[in-house]
Scaffold this motif. Sequence first.
Motif, short mmCIF file in Angstrom:
data_model
loop_
_atom_site.label_atom_id
_atom_site.label_comp_id
_atom_site.label_asym_id
_atom_site.label_seq_id
_atom_site.Cartn_x
_atom_site.Cartn_y
_atom_site.Cartn_z
N ALA A 44 -8.08 -36.12 -26.37
CA ALA A 44 -7.84 -34.76 -25.84
C ALA A 44 -7.01 -34.82 -24.56
O ALA A 44 -6.06 -34.03 -24.38
N ILE A 96 -7.30 -25.16 -19.00
CA ILE A 96 -8.66 -25.71 -19.12
C ILE A 96 -9.69 -24.59 -19.12
O ILE A 96 -10.67 -24.63 -19.87
N ARG A 132 -9.26 -21.75 -20.37
CA ARG A 132 -9.18 -21.20 -21.71
C ARG A 132 -9.90 -22.11 -22.72
O ARG A 132 -10.62 -21.62 -23.59
N CYS A 133 -9.71 -23.41 -22.55
CA CYS A 133 -10.40 -24.37 -23.44
C CYS A 133 -11.91 -24.17 -23.35
O CYS A 133 -12.60 -24.16 -24.37
N GLU A 152 -14.07 -23.15 -26.54
CA GLU A 152 -14.80 -24.25 -27.17
C GLU A 152 -16.21 -23.83 -27.57
O GLU A 152 -16.96 -23.29 -26.77
N LEU A 178 -15.41 -31.14 -25.75
CA LEU A 178 -14.09 -30.49 -25.74
C LEU A 178 -13.24 -31.20 -26.78
O LEU A 178 -12.86 -32.37 -26.61
N THR A 208 -9.34 -27.80 -30.05
CA THR A 208 -9.36 -26.68 -29.10
C THR A 208 -8.24 -26.84 -28.07
O THR A 208 -7.54 -25.89 -27.74
N VAL A 209 -8.08 -28.08 -27.61
CA VAL A 209 -7.02 -28.33 -26.61
C VAL A 209 -5.66 -28.00 -27.21
O VAL A 209 -4.85 -27.31 -26.59
N CYS A 252 -5.13 -24.32 -27.43
CA CYS A 252 -4.88 -23.71 -26.12
C CYS A 252 -3.50 -24.06 -25.58
O CYS A 252 -2.83 -23.25 -24.96
#
Lengths: 468, 120
Positions: A349, A369, A371-372, A376, A381, A385-386, A389
């Motif tokens: 990630a 981050i 937003r992640c 999530e 994490l 997801t990363v 975003c």
Amino acid sequence: MHTRPRILVIEDDFVSQQIIAQCLEKHGFRVSCATDGESGLAQLSHDSIDAVITDYMMPRLDGIGLLKKMKEKPIAVPLIMMTAHGSIPNAVHAIQLGAADYLTKPVNPDELIVILQQVLQEREWRSEIEPWRDEAGGEAHFSNIIYKSRAMQQVCQLVADLAAMDSTVLIQGETGTGKEMIAKAIHSHSRRKDGPLIGFNCAALSENLIESELFGHEKGAFTGAIKTRIGRFEQADGGTLFLDEVGDMPPATQAKLLRVLQEKEFERVGSNATIKVDVRIITATNKDLHQVVRDEKFREDLFYRLNVVLIQVPPLRERLEDLPPLALYFLQEYVNRCNKEINDVEDGAIQLFLAQPWPGNVRELQNVIERCVVLEKEHVLRKRTVASCLQLGFPQNKTAVFQLGNSYHEVKDELLDRFDRDYIITFLKKYDGNITKAAKAAGLGYRNFYEKMKKHGINKWEFKHKSV
Amino acid sequence: MEHVDLSYLIKLAEGNKQFVNEVINSFIELTPRYVQEVRHQCEAKNWPGLQASAHRFKSAVKYFGLNETAQIIETIEANATEPADRQNLLELIASMNANYEVALNELKNILNNFDLQPQH
């Protein structure tokens, strides 16, 4: 949930208290009252208060004492000081100690509401930038700046060397690199650390307003000057004045600033009385100021006055070794703030972060981050997801989200989220980051618009300099 | 002798007579104590106390347009510092009191015949 701001009125005269409370309630505020500084302080410690309006002179603990106690605790609630008519020195003193503004008694209801709304708006703005400020600068202890790179090590060493001096400093760096944080660190380690640190963004206002903001104005100096206003220079007396985006300062203001730097004196707009101040100037710009001088948009003599010591803050892409610790720091920060349980990061990630160009630098990383963390749903994490975003920050194929293999509802939520974000960004771009104007044009309420910005980690200041 | 001016309160109330009524009532109920406190602090030569109590009273009278009284109180506030001239302060307090008594009666009358019209 939409809640009306709660205002604490501290006034030992019950008649005045009743009048002010009525005025506030009429304009939709919730009101709490106290009759002296100590009981006001107790309320501030226990209750959720959005702003304080307090008398200057009170039994047990006066307005100045209250300000000092709030600073010690610390209680970060804006305070408006009420002073007797004509007691400008008291108002100056209060503002230097951190009061957000002042009112003269008997309080003019219109003025009260205008000032209160400004103060609350300023507070909202501060809450947007505070996490970023706190992250790297902490309470301005630059030893807490998160870095591993040699480049940032050199910056911090320079900051340490400068702290003992009183030199004028110019900080150059791209948007989001943390120039304000560096300024704060210099101030808090200087001999002026007990004095005020006053910030001002030179790009935020028109030429006339900048002069009035910097140098203050007398009542009646121009239409709308309903009372004497103390400018940032006076507020910063004995401390530091941080002028952000100095490269955008209009020429007429540049000439006045030059005079303050040379003579340490100025006049309020509409006044002939010369005011002397003892202020250290720290300026910052995301432009190459030397080039702006060559383009004849910035005075050369002023440039040399400001450029006594230059600090160049490197962009994040040139110090990628700082990214993992910064990312983990922000992750922890938002996990705590959002009350999430994300306790690990999936392998690979961080590599996704490292592969990005980060034109918005640390601030952009922070927003991504946040937003992640919001999106999530697992305790780890995930790369997915990363990736999702990160894609949001760049032009992309709208079908990309389908390839992530999410469920119908996830995809739908994702697309709606994207729509929301793009919509908000479009309007902020159009209105140069002015939330009030953007919200109005979008047909949304200010708070609703602002909540959406917050949800998507959008910072209005990123839209203030679209021409740069 | 100056007169009470309710224009500030009436403007603020925007037609809410009950609010004006309540504020006048508060003034009538509370300010005798304020005045007593001013006198007491002066007699006790407690100058910081006199400054504080004068300041509180001054805030209240300003909302009723009693500017002359407010000025006298301001002078009391300013003169209540070491070494204070107690005699002079007592004279100022007497003058403040004379103005205040007139205003108080005026407000009581207003309250008895309460039918406020907007004042221009």
